[in-house]
Design a protein around this motif. Structure first.
Motif, PDB file in Angstrom:
ATOM      1  N   PRO A 121      92.286  64.333  56.640  1.00  0.00           N
ATOM      2  CA  PRO A 121      91.433  63.661  57.627  1.00  0.00           C
ATOM      3  C   PRO A 121      91.318  62.171  57.318  1.00  0.00           C
ATOM      4  CG  PRO A 121      90.095  64.962  56.145  1.00  0.00           C
ATOM      5  CD  PRO A 121      91.535  65.263  55.814  1.00  0.00           C
ATOM      6  N   ASP A 122      91.145  61.386  58.353  1.00  0.00           N
ATOM      7  CA  ASP A 122      91.027  59.950  58.142  1.00  0.00           C
ATOM      8  C   ASP A 122      89.577  59.514  57.927  1.00  0.00           C
ATOM      9  OD1 ASP A 122      90.188  60.452  60.672  1.00  0.00           O
ATOM     10  OD2 ASP A 122      91.276  58.803  61.610  1.00  0.00           O
ATOM     11  N   TRP A 123      88.675  60.475  57.798  1.00  0.00           N
ATOM     12  CA  TRP A 123      87.295  60.158  57.524  1.00  0.00           C
ATOM     13  C   TRP A 123      86.722  61.262  56.644  1.00  0.00           C
ATOM     14  CZ3 TRP A 123      83.885  63.902  59.179  1.00  0.00           C
ATOM     15  CH2 TRP A 123      84.383  64.793  60.125  1.00  0.00           C
TER      16      TRP A 123
END
Length: 134
Positions: A121-123
């Motif tokens: 995930p990018d967060w």
């Protein structure tokens, strides 16, 4: 070295004479003799394979020579120049190596993501902070 489009360059003879290593995109400059390319038809059980020498610039041969070459390749008498051109072109094309013939099958995005272990995930989901202890 970076060259401009159309700039001439030299290919060493040992590289040019080796059919497996010869650059397929290279062309001879105008006025130089084209090398002869020896093409051999696929061998069958009834007769031995004969090698036919087809010049790299066979399109510039006189009509009579093109018809004679096509007759040798096909084993039949070829009367028309257009038919001879089709026979020679098809014969030469059938013996050229397939471009990217050994390339692997293309992958989808999902297959690539599975190969690297999934999507990161990018967060990071918010959570309660954890105290740091030294």
């Amino acid at each position: 070295m970076i060259r401009d489009i159309g700039d001439g360059f030299e290919v060493p003879d040992d590289l040019w004479n080796d059919e497996t290593r010869r650059p397929l995109w290279a062309e001879l400059p105008a006025g130089k003799a084209a090398p002869a390319v020896a093409l051999a038809p696929a061998a069958d059980d009834t007769k031995p394979a004969a090698a036919f020498v087809v010049p790299a610039d066979w399109e510039n041969l006189p009509v009579g020579e093109r018809r004679a070459l096509a007759s040798k390749i096909s084993g039949q008498d070829v009367k028309r120049a257009a038919d001879a051109d089709k026979i020679i072109d098809a014969y030469a094309a059938s013996l050229k190596p397939e471009v990217f013939g050994d390339a692997p099958a293309p992958q989808t995005v999902v297959e690539a993501q599975k190969a690297i272990g999934g999507v990161e995930p990018d967060w990071v989901a918010p959570s309660t902070p954890k105290p740091v202890s030294d």
